[in-house]
Motif scaffolding. Sequence first.
Motif, short mmCIF file in Angstrom:
data_model
loop_
_atom_site.label_atom_id
_atom_site.label_comp_id
_atom_site.label_asym_id
_atom_site.label_seq_id
_atom_site.Cartn_x
_atom_site.Cartn_y
_atom_site.Cartn_z
N GLY A 121 0.83 -1.21 0.00
CA GLY A 121 0.00 0.00 0.00
C GLY A 121 0.87 1.26 0.00
N ASN A 122 1.89 1.26 0.86
CA ASN A 122 2.78 2.43 0.92
C ASN A 122 3.54 2.61 -0.39
OD1 ASN A 122 1.94 2.96 3.45
ND2 ASN A 122 3.86 2.46 4.47
N MET A 123 3.97 1.47 -0.94
CA MET A 123 4.69 1.51 -2.20
C MET A 123 3.80 2.08 -3.31
SD MET A 123 6.24 -1.86 -3.94
CE MET A 123 7.80 -2.33 -3.47
N THR A 124 2.54 1.69 -3.26
CA THR A 124 1.58 2.14 -4.28
C THR A 124 1.39 3.66 -4.24
OG1 THR A 124 0.47 0.02 -4.07
CG2 THR A 124 -0.76 1.73 -5.17
N THR A 125 1.34 4.20 -3.03
CA THR A 125 1.14 5.66 -2.91
C THR A 125 2.41 6.39 -3.34
OG1 THR A 125 -0.38 5.22 -1.10
CG2 THR A 125 0.34 7.48 -1.35
N GLN A 126 3.58 5.86 -2.95
CA GLN A 126 4.85 6.45 -3.40
C GLN A 126 4.91 6.40 -4.93
OE1 GLN A 126 7.39 7.83 -1.55
NE2 GLN A 126 8.49 8.30 -3.45
N ALA A 127 4.49 5.26 -5.48
CA ALA A 127 4.52 5.09 -6.94
C ALA A 127 3.63 6.15 -7.61
CB ALA A 127 4.05 3.68 -7.31
N GLN A 128 2.45 6.35 -7.03
CA GLN A 128 1.52 7.32 -7.60
C GLN A 128 2.16 8.72 -7.63
OE1 GLN A 128 -1.49 6.31 -8.76
NE2 GLN A 128 -1.78 8.37 -9.58
N TYR A 129 2.89 9.04 -6.58
CA TYR A 129 3.58 10.34 -6.47
C TYR A 129 4.57 10.51 -7.63
CZ TYR A 129 6.71 13.80 -4.29
OH TYR A 129 7.49 14.90 -4.02
N MET A 130 5.09 9.37 -8.12
CA MET A 130 6.10 9.42 -9.18
C MET A 130 5.52 9.09 -10.56
SD MET A 130 9.40 7.87 -7.12
CE MET A 130 8.83 6.23 -7.21
N GLY A 131 4.21 9.04 -10.64
CA GLY A 131 3.58 8.76 -11.93
C GLY A 131 3.68 7.30 -12.34
N ILE A 132 3.92 6.45 -11.35
CA ILE A 132 4.06 5.01 -11.62
C ILE A 132 2.80 4.29 -11.15
CG2 ILE A 132 5.34 2.92 -10.95
CD1 ILE A 132 7.86 4.66 -10.79
#
Length: 207
Positions: A121-132
């Motif tokens: 979940g945390n990785m997903t939000t970080q990814a979203q921040y980076m357009g991933i």
Amino acid sequence: MTSPKQIQLENIAESDYEIFALLKQRYSPRTFKDVRVKKQHLNQLFEAARWSPSCNNIQPWRFIYAEKNSEAYQNIISCLSDFNKEWVVNAPLLMITAYEKKTEDHKDNFHALHDLGLAIGNMTTQAQYMGIAMHQMAGLDWQQAEKLFNVPENYHITSAIALGYYGGELDKLSPELQKAELKERQRIDQSQFAFMDSWKTIKHDDD
Ligand SMILES: Cc1cc2nc3c(=O)[nH]c(=O)nc-3n(C[C@H](O)[C@H](O)[C@H](O)COP(=O)(O)O)c2cc1C
């Protein structure tokens, strides 16, 4: 042709209450930009997982990742359900996820699956921040994956993840999947899962 940016805009969650923009914007696409994920970005994603909370700080999460055109990438695909095989080839990077089943003193770690989910979940939000974008998949043969990737007995493969920068063209998908990509996003109402004071049994229309 619906442009990738337009699809992203249409997939923004229509939340009932205001929430963090990254959470509203996240969704699970079946197309990705045809660009390799930067090593630095990948390290940032694992760093977001690394700093997740976990029961007794056990950190039971494990990830195996592979880039497109590698043997390991093909091996991950070979473990996926036919449905997932259809679109997952659009992703420049694939992962499988696992958790450690036992604690140091050989007891079952009841919260390991919880902690893996939290890290993702945390990785997903970080990814979203980076357009991933990260599209998680339960549709995989985990026993086959455990064999193919020599996973030790104390670990359990849980899911696969297709990962890449948001983008890619809709016409890379079958007509059915194109429809799914543009379908209205739905969620159950808060009243169906957040109960004040005691458990509430919800009556469904088909009961
Ligand atoms: C644990 C898990 C397993 C999933 N398995 C699959 C899968 O096998 N194939 C697939 O296309 N999507 C899969 N999904 C994606 C869900 O269908 C998706 O998250 C859900 O429909 C909500 O859509 P959204 O992520 O776009 O908000 C999975 C998601 C999670 C969290």
